[in-house]
Design an enzyme around this catalytic site. Structure first.
Site, PDB file in Angstrom:
ATOM      1  N   ASP A   1      66.846  61.586   6.700  1.00 58.56           N
ATOM      2  CA  ASP A   1      66.873  61.404   7.907  1.00 58.56           C
ATOM      3  C   ASP A   1      66.354  60.182   8.521  1.00 58.56           C
ATOM      4  OD1 ASP A   1      66.515  63.029  10.500  1.00 58.56           O
ATOM      5  OD2 ASP A   1      64.503  62.321  10.214  1.00 58.56           O
TER       6      ASP A   1
ATOM      7  N   HIS B   1      62.884  64.669  16.425  1.00 61.80           N
ATOM      8  CA  HIS B   1      63.614  64.097  17.501  1.00 61.80           C
ATOM      9  C   HIS B   1      64.234  62.794  17.061  1.00 61.80           C
ATOM     10  CE1 HIS B   1      61.227  67.119  19.886  1.00 61.80           C
ATOM     11  NE2 HIS B   1      60.178  66.892  19.098  1.00 61.80           N
ATOM     12  N   ARG B   2      64.250  62.391  15.879  1.00 62.43           N
ATOM     13  CA  ARG B   2      64.789  61.252  15.651  1.00 62.43           C
ATOM     14  C   ARG B   2      66.532  61.425  15.858  1.00 62.43           C
ATOM     15  NH1 ARG B   2      63.118  60.454  10.929  1.00 62.43           N
ATOM     16  NH2 ARG B   2      61.541  58.691  11.416  1.00 62.43           N
ATOM     17  N   ALA B   3      67.128  62.371  15.806  1.00 63.20           N
ATOM     18  CA  ALA B   3      68.445  62.394  16.065  1.00 63.20           C
ATOM     19  C   ALA B   3      68.772  62.448  17.467  1.00 63.20           C
ATOM     20  CB  ALA B   3      68.965  63.958  15.613  1.00 63.20           C
TER      21      ALA B   3
ATOM     22  N   VAL C   1      68.452  58.452  18.385  1.00 61.50           N
ATOM     23  CA  VAL C   1      69.721  57.622  17.679  1.00 61.50           C
ATOM     24  C   VAL C   1      70.962  57.963  18.339  1.00 61.50           C
ATOM     25  CG1 VAL C   1      70.747  57.072  15.484  1.00 61.50           C
ATOM     26  CG2 VAL C   1      68.367  57.366  15.452  1.00 61.50           C
TER      27      VAL C   1
END
Length: 668
Positions: free
Chosen positions: A199, A280-282, A285
């Site tokens: 991830d 929430h990284r997706a 990015v």
């Protein structure tokens, strides 16, 4: 003499890979790129070719951190000190470097550490830069990143995410800029990265060889031209290289001016939610990648096509399986129409009598079975016909990490399964010791031990006087593979239900996992009048699969011989490799009806179990496949107690399959 690099614009196919690399060059803060694919698909070639096409950068001459002389706030402490003293920083214009991270790199080499030579000569602490410093404002390339130690991958991803390398070790506290384009490649056949590490990569793509025959021929001819005369070949593509370089520079300048609407941001989050991503990284990015795509294409605003393309690059390694829909149970079931209340009353009256008859029948059958087993164990088995069946291999599954008891025994070897102390100089430095065994000096601990006595010691031409009693050595930890021995009951009772099908599927799943974790696996099967080694210690999946498919089931149960043979394999392998981490797994209902030494079959098995218990080097587990019913013997449970093994009972779980036992309990 520098080696000529194959031109980036001459790479055939792999448009998705080249596109993702360019986007990371435009915006290095995207989080890097993970390239998954087969061998020989131009992964390494593309990374090195990218550096050749990127514009040159200005660096401070002689600075190990590649500082930009025009950005004072981002200078390293040494360069800042020179500026404060009024010294002009000499500049050098050069190409971006590609820093290769070797698989055997230690944490000291990656992060940086105390300058040992300077500390001994001057008596002062000074930071010695590592690979992250060399990679600043360049490309950090990790080939086969899935084979790198997890803690090394973790610190690299931390630095890539923050743009800083923070070092707190061996009495040294140091912070420096570490902004680089992180590119990792891996072959999934060699094993996967942990989801937590996956991830952290901003993008991930899957590539394969070109399927079009014409394109493959074109690739061969281009490569032949390059090998014949690389200089002329590069000159032929120089115009394309320059155009690409200028386009990347213009995109970098446009980053601060490109905008994304609230509607497109909501679309980013919707795509992430549809993929059931964690965290929430997706979302973040995808938004940043969509902005970068718009910059590269020369647009001032992000479009829906940009977001879709960004999601394709960002979500591949983050997509999760959606949870199953909730099951709504009816509180009351409808009464069958064909049954009247009178019929139901008659059934209730007949039930006790019927149940008593069934219990009596079961007891008689069990009693007859025990007497028959006793007679058969006393007689010769050579002339008794055995009826055998061959069951298919069940479905495989992805196993979780197997928990093993940690000890303080130093071991050698390699692998990716269990953490252990190591007597070699490879591995992570975790603490120091006064014992002198490995000649692996722990300088920080040695200096701390010597520091209180410096006033009383004479120092001649040295900053610190060190005596023999001050010497400390490093204690290191690393991962090694395990040695797993399956002892499988292949007697007739294993043919009931799906026992043998699920057993075969579980073993094959472990073999697949063992191949990735560098484990050794062996298998013993017992049936009829003896046990035999079906699979000697190996990691060959093809051989194991073939043997599992052909393994027949049927006959009597020589339990003692099976356990003894499994233990003998471990003892034999100890003589070959005393550093192994053995694990014996017995899969059986515990019933025995064949004697090995002329005594009672089950008593003999208990004696062998106690012998294994006394060998503290061996970890054990027992999986009980006996079905629950009116009468349960609990023999496998007795064996597990006698063996001091972990015990698992199928009936205790929701599903009565062996796969569920392995998943839920000890394949962690």
């Amino acid at each position: 003499m520098e080696k000529n690099i194959y031109p980036f614009s001459a790479i055939v196919g792999q448009q998705k890979m080249t596109r993702a690399l360019i986007l990371n060059a435009v915006c290095p803060t995207l989080g890097g790129l993970l390239i998954r694919g087969e061998k020989g698909t131009a992964k390494s070639t593309a990374v090195r070719a990218l550096a050749a096409v990127l514009p040159e950068i200005e660096v401070v001459l002689g600075c190990p951190f590649n500082c930009d002389p025009h950005e004072y706030e981002r200078l390293c402490p040494e360069c800042k000190a020179r500026v404060k003293q009024g010294i002009d920083l000499p500049m050098l214009k050069r190409k971006i470097k590609v820093i290769d991270l070797p698989l055997g790199a230690t944490e000291d080499r990656v992060l940086g550490s105390l300058d040992l030579e300077y500390a001994v000569k001057e008596g002062k602490r000074r930071f010695s830069s590592g690979l992250l410093a060399s990679a600043h404002r360049g490309i950090l390339y990790i080939d086969e990143v899935n084979l790198l130690n997890d803690h090394i991958v973790d610190v690299i991803l931390d630095a890539a995410g923050m743009g800083l390398n923070i070092v707190e070790r061996e009495g040294v506290s140091y912070i420096h800029q570490a902004e680089f384009i992180l590119i990792g490649t891996m072959n999934p056949e060699e094993g996967e990265l942990r989801p937590q590490l996956l991830d952290r990569f901003g993008m991930c793509i899957q590539i394969k060889g070109i399927d079009d025959p014409d394109e493959r021929v074109r690739l061969i001819k281009l490569r032949e031209r390059f090998d014949r005369n690389s200089t002329n070949f590069i000159m032929a593509y120089q115009s394309r290289q320059n155009n690409l370089s200028q386009k990347i520079m213009r995109a970098k300048e446009r980053v601060s001016h490109t905008r994304i609407s609230d509607e497109m941001v909501q679309f980013c989050s919707k795509l992430a939610l549809d993929a059931f991503v964690a965290g929430h990284r997706a979302d973040i990015v995808i938004r940043k990648t969509a902005l970068t795509i718009a910059c590269y294409e020369g647009r001032d605003a992000v479009t829906e096509e940009d977001v879709n393309e960004a999601a394709d690059l960002v979500l591949l390694h983050r997509i999760r399986i959606p949870p199953p829909p909730p099951q709504h149970k009816h509180e009351e079931k409808e009464r069958p129409q064909e049954e009247s209340p009178e019929d139901e009353k008659e059934k209730q009256e007949e039930k006790p009598a019927t149940q008593n008859r069934q219990e009596d029948e079961v007891r008689e059958e069990e009693k007859e079975g025990e007497e028959k087993d006793k007679e058969e164990s006393e007689n010769s088995l050579s002339h008794i016909p055995m009826f055998e069946s061959v069951f298919p291999v069940g479905d495989t599954f992805k196993v979780r990490r197997m928990q093993m008891k940690r000890d303080r025994i130093p071991r050698k070897g390699s692998g990716r399964r269990s953490r252990t102390r190591t007597s070699s100089k490879a591995g992570r430095y975790v603490m120091s010791t006064m014992e002198r065994r490995t000649n692996d000096l722990a300088l920080d601990a040695t200096l701390r031990a010597a520091a209180p006595y410096q006033k009383r010691r004479s120092r001649q031409d040295v900053a610190i006087a060190i005596e023999d009693s001050d010497i400390r050595e490093k204690i290191r930890e690393k991962r090694i593979g395990n040695f797993i021995v399956f002892v499988v009951d292949a007697s007739g009772s294993m043919g009931a239900g799906k026992r043998m099908i699920e057993t075969k599927g579980a073993i094959l799943s472990l073999l697949l996992d063992a191949y990735q974790k560098r484990d050794k696996v062996a298998m013993v099967a017992f049936k009829g009048d003896r046990a035999e080694v079906l699979l000697p210690p190996t990691s060959s999946i093809e051989l194991a699969h073939k043997l599992l498919e052909e393994l027949p089931t049927g006959g009597k149960t020589p339990l003692c011989h099976g356990i003894s043979l499994g233990y003998q394999i471990i003892q034999s392998y100890f003589r070959k490799d005393p550093y192994i981490y053995p694990f014996l797994i017995l899969i059986s209902d515990g019933k025995a009806n064949v004697s090995q030494y002329g005594g009672k079959p089950f008593s003999e098995a208990m004696e062998v179990a106690e012998e294994i218990k006394n060998d503290t080097r061996v970890n054990t587990a027992v999986v009980d496949v006996e079905k629950s019913g009116l009468i349960s013997f609990g023999l496998a449970h007795q064996l597990s107690i006698q063996m001091a093994a972990r015990y698992f009972r199928i009936e205790d779980l929701k599903s009565d399959t062996l796969v569920e036992v392995l998943r839920e309990d000890f394949l962690v």
